[in-house]
Design an enzyme around this catalytic site. Structure first.
Site, mmCIF file in Angstrom:
data_model
loop_
_atom_site.group_PDB
_atom_site.id
_atom_site.type_symbol
_atom_site.label_atom_id
_atom_site.label_comp_id
_atom_site.label_asym_id
_atom_site.label_seq_id
_atom_site.Cartn_x
_atom_site.Cartn_y
_atom_site.Cartn_z
ATOM 1 N N TYR A 145 40.681 40.576 44.580
ATOM 2 C CA TYR A 145 39.371 41.499 45.058
ATOM 3 C C TYR A 145 39.175 41.873 46.280
ATOM 4 O O TYR A 145 39.389 42.746 47.430
ATOM 5 C CB TYR A 145 38.234 41.786 44.313
ATOM 6 C CG TYR A 145 38.078 41.647 42.817
ATOM 7 C CD1 TYR A 145 38.992 42.168 42.316
ATOM 8 C CD2 TYR A 145 37.154 41.633 42.526
ATOM 9 C CE1 TYR A 145 39.676 43.036 40.748
ATOM 10 C CE2 TYR A 145 36.811 41.765 41.015
ATOM 11 C CZ TYR A 145 38.165 42.376 40.589
ATOM 12 O OH TYR A 145 37.596 42.701 39.025
ATOM 13 N N LYS A 195 44.114 30.050 34.390
ATOM 14 C CA LYS A 195 45.513 30.566 33.584
ATOM 15 C C LYS A 195 46.538 29.461 34.231
ATOM 16 O O LYS A 195 47.770 29.523 35.599
ATOM 17 C CB LYS A 195 45.787 32.085 34.429
ATOM 18 C CG LYS A 195 47.207 32.496 33.869
ATOM 19 C CD LYS A 195 47.081 33.121 31.994
ATOM 20 C CE LYS A 195 48.380 33.387 31.240
ATOM 21 N NZ LYS A 195 47.918 33.021 30.163
ATOM 22 N N ASP A 227 43.228 33.869 28.743
ATOM 23 C CA ASP A 227 43.867 34.005 27.130
ATOM 24 C C ASP A 227 43.606 34.277 26.235
ATOM 25 O O ASP A 227 42.159 34.723 25.392
ATOM 26 C CB ASP A 227 45.091 35.204 27.076
ATOM 27 C CG ASP A 227 45.804 33.871 27.751
ATOM 28 O OD1 ASP A 227 45.710 32.324 27.900
ATOM 29 O OD2 ASP A 227 47.234 34.205 26.985
ATOM 30 N N ASP A 251 34.378 38.900 36.046
ATOM 31 C CA ASP A 251 34.733 40.202 35.967
ATOM 32 C C ASP A 251 34.952 40.722 34.789
ATOM 33 O O ASP A 251 34.414 41.327 34.072
ATOM 34 C CB ASP A 251 35.498 40.938 36.342
ATOM 35 C CG ASP A 251 34.973 42.358 36.617
ATOM 36 O OD1 ASP A 251 34.448 42.509 36.249
ATOM 37 O OD2 ASP A 251 35.911 43.744 37.908
ATOM 38 N N ASP A 255 31.803 41.277 30.944
ATOM 39 C CA ASP A 255 31.729 41.954 29.900
ATOM 40 C C ASP A 255 31.799 41.993 28.723
ATOM 41 O O ASP A 255 31.601 43.281 28.044
ATOM 42 C CB ASP A 255 32.608 43.669 31.021
ATOM 43 C CG ASP A 255 32.023 43.837 32.036
ATOM 44 O OD1 ASP A 255 30.738 43.667 32.854
ATOM 45 O OD2 ASP A 255 32.818 44.705 33.228
#
Length: 367
Positions: A145, A195, A227, A251, A255
């Site tokens: 970001y 990852k 994942d 993020d 959620d």
């Protein structure tokens, strides 16, 4: 431990002032029981600040925060201010500048589903008979970001968009230490999510996690690819204690945790800066949900997320784990005794519907 503290109170918009008022009543009760006091400076923020001063984060509000040990934040935003330029809208004009100004790099998002509320979770109830309590620690100020270069350019006759994921080792170390410290106060299990089979930043992340783990030998560290972590949170959320990850992955996963918990009205959050010498943190504490302007002023909003945000402030910024634990236990008992605001009510036998004030009253009775 100091018995006198100073906090900034920014109620915000929509249901923010209603639920903040109840949280402050809970704070009054905690102070009386545990023998400490808070000096509270209330200031405008968000849309309310725009209406009052023309800016979502007035100088007086920022000054109040600078003089405080922590910020108790409500909710900001609503359709009324959506047509303003992006930098003057409540969320971008207040939340992001506050995080940047105070270097709030660690976002703590609990995913809590009480055993008496498993019916509200979309996860099959037989997978979570006792509910679950997971804490996601997300790095908040680095990663893709904020990495450079970022933007658009033309290559070989077509438009190309560029985002850069970059992490310095020091950024990884500091967020990992927050997560390990949080795990030490819970069940001493930490899952680091990355990852590392694809990304160089994740390889460094995993290497650094192993190094920092040596500072916390009591904490059991494990690793999951992002994942797989997303799948396992649905399949076996109760097996998780604390998970730590970078900005992008955090993020998404935080959620997901909110969704499987059943109601945003139950979930607090914290954004923390660097640890102080006494082990506490300057932080901003706020509900995970929004300002819900559609129900503002009706007395039906769930105040629990704001009350639990207060509990997090007491634990992480003021060092009052005793008061925080009492508030959290009182919330659990109120729910276990059948009190329900509309967002968590299902009409099952034994439930008692409660509005904003009545739910806070029930919690106060149990502190």
């Amino acid at each position: 431990m100091s018995e006198n503290h100073r906090i900034a109170v920014l109620a915000g918009d929509g249901i923010g002032p209603e639920v903040m008022a109840e949280a402050l009543r809970v704070l009054d009760a905690a102070e009386e029981r545990f023998g400490f006091s808070t000096e509270r400076e209330e200031q405008w923020v968000g849309g309310a600040a725009i209406d009052a001063t023309g800016h979502p984060l007035p100088d007086a509000t920022l000054s109040a925060c600078e003089k405080s040990e922590a910020i108790l934040f409500g909710s900001v935003g609503g359709p009324k201010w959506e047509s303003l330029p992006p930098d003057l809208q409540p969320e971008r004009g207040a939340l992001l500048p506050l995080r940047k100004h105070f270097g709030l790099f660690a976002n703590l998002r609990p995913g809590l589903c009480l055993s008496s509320l498993t019916h509200a979770s979309p996860v099959k109830n037989e997978l979570i008979p006792d509910g679950f309590d997971v804490l996601c620690v997300r790095e908040l100020t680095g990663g893709i970001y904020f990495g450079e270069p970022k933007g658009r350019e033309e290559r070989d006759g077509e438009v190309v968009a560029i985002d850069t994921m970059v992490y310095g080792k020091s950024e990884i170390v500091r967020i990992l230490r927050v997560a390990f410290t949080a795990a030490m106060g819970r069940r001493k299990r930490l899952v680091s999510v990355d990852k590392a089979n694809v990304l160089a930043t994740s390889v460094l992340w995993r290497e650094t996690a192993l190094e920092v783990a040596a500072e916390f030998p009591e904490v059991e560290l494990s690793h999951l690819y992002v994942d797989n972590a997303a799948m396992q949170l649905v399949r076996r959320p109760a097996d998780f204690d604390v998970l730590v990850t970078g900005n992008l992955f955090g993020d998404i996963l935080s959620d997901e945790m909110a969704m499987i918990s059943g109601s945003l009205g139950m979930l607090p959050s914290a954004s923390l800066g660097a640890a102080r010498a006494d082990g506490t943190y300057f932080g901003m504490f706020e509900p995970s949900g929004g300002s819900a302007p559609d129900i503002a002023g009706q007395g039906i909003a769930n105040p629990i997320a704001q009350i639990l945000s207060l509990a997090m402030l007491l634990r992480y910024s003021l060092g009052r784990a005793d008061a925080a634990g009492a508030i959290e236990a009182a919330v659990r008992r109120a729910i276990d005794d059948g009190l329900r605001t509309g967002d968590i009510a299902t009409g099952t036998e034994g439930e008692r519907r409660a509005g904003t004030r009545a739910m806070a009253d029930a919690i106060l009775e149990r502190i």
